[in-house]
Design a protein around this motif. Structure first.
Motif, PDB file in Angstrom:
ATOM      1  N   GLN A  64      28.079  -9.688 -37.838  1.00  0.00           N
ATOM      2  CA  GLN A  64      27.865  -9.438 -36.957  1.00  0.00           C
ATOM      3  C   GLN A  64      27.178  -8.823 -37.017  1.00  0.00           C
ATOM      4  O   GLN A  64      26.228  -7.327 -36.879  1.00  0.00           O
ATOM      5  N   ASP A  86      33.516 -25.593 -36.195  1.00  0.00           N
ATOM      6  CA  ASP A  86      33.615 -24.979 -35.703  1.00  0.00           C
ATOM      7  C   ASP A  86      32.960 -23.013 -35.908  1.00  0.00           C
ATOM      8  O   ASP A  86      32.197 -22.763 -34.789  1.00  0.00           O
ATOM      9  N   ARG A  89      29.139 -23.761 -35.310  1.00  0.00           N
ATOM     10  CA  ARG A  89      29.463 -23.845 -33.293  1.00  0.00           C
ATOM     11  C   ARG A  89      29.132 -22.328 -32.918  1.00  0.00           C
ATOM     12  O   ARG A  89      28.469 -21.972 -32.126  1.00  0.00           O
ATOM     13  N   ASN A  90      30.024 -21.847 -33.951  1.00  0.00           N
ATOM     14  CA  ASN A  90      30.665 -20.224 -32.829  1.00  0.00           C
ATOM     15  C   ASN A  90      29.034 -19.482 -33.691  1.00  0.00           C
ATOM     16  O   ASN A  90      29.364 -17.989 -33.122  1.00  0.00           O
ATOM     17  N   SER A  92      26.027 -20.312 -33.679  1.00  0.00           N
ATOM     18  CA  SER A  92      25.197 -19.877 -33.270  1.00  0.00           C
ATOM     19  C   SER A  92      25.448 -19.654 -31.853  1.00  0.00           C
ATOM     20  O   SER A  92      24.607 -19.807 -30.557  1.00  0.00           O
ATOM     21  N   LYS A  93      26.372 -19.884 -31.014  1.00  0.00           N
ATOM     22  CA  LYS A  93      26.603 -19.417 -30.039  1.00  0.00           C
ATOM     23  C   LYS A  93      26.427 -17.576 -30.233  1.00  0.00           C
ATOM     24  O   LYS A  93      26.622 -16.944 -28.471  1.00  0.00           O
ATOM     25  N   CYS A  94      26.547 -16.582 -31.140  1.00  0.00           N
ATOM     26  CA  CYS A  94      26.279 -15.589 -31.078  1.00  0.00           C
ATOM     27  C   CYS A  94      24.841 -14.920 -31.573  1.00  0.00           C
ATOM     28  O   CYS A  94      24.643 -13.969 -31.527  1.00  0.00           O
ATOM     29  N   GLY A  95      24.294 -16.343 -31.538  1.00  0.00           N
ATOM     30  CA  GLY A  95      22.594 -15.744 -31.494  1.00  0.00           C
ATOM     31  C   GLY A  95      21.657 -16.241 -33.009  1.00  0.00           C
ATOM     32  O   GLY A  95      21.167 -16.208 -33.415  1.00  0.00           O
TER      33      GLY A  95
END
Length: 115
Positions: A64, A86, A89-90, A92-95
């Motif tokens: 990030q 995971d 998936r994480n 993806s959740k952060c864009g």
């Protein structure tokens, strides 16, 4: 040396290889002070980075901080456990977007039958 051995005449420009302690710059961890890799990278390349549930949130913080809209992160890893998903998936959740490369598109020289 590994990078030099794998570059050919078509690859020009600059590159840097460095060890990195993951996390947010300024943090201290059990592994040492977090490395500030800076920003403005075209590519960040990692291999076999998904091995510890405790470390992947720190890897995500590093990405990030170090990536912008023009940076591509190339990750190679063997899916050893369902839990390793995971991390995907994480991100993806952060864009972040990710794409799995189909096995039939992987170069055979860089695959190991024992894995």
């Amino acid at each position: 040396e590994n990078v030099e051995n794998n570059l050919n005449d078509c690859c020009s420009g600059s590159w840097r290889v460095q060890e990195c302690v993951w996390g947010s710059p300024g943090e201290a961890t059990d592994w040492g002070d977090v490395t500030d890799m800076g920003q403005g990278w075209d590519f960040i390349v990692g291999s076999d980075l998904i091995y510890s549930d405790a470390s992947t949130p720190h890897l995500l913080k590093t990405l990030q901080h170090s990536m912008d809209e023009k940076t591509s992160f190339l990750l190679s890893f063997e899916l050893r456990r369902e839990k390793d998903l995971d991390f995907l998936r994480n991100i993806s959740k952060c864009g972040f977007a990710f794409q799995k490369i189909p096995e039939n598109e992987l170069h055979p020289v860089w695959q190991a039958e024992e894995i």
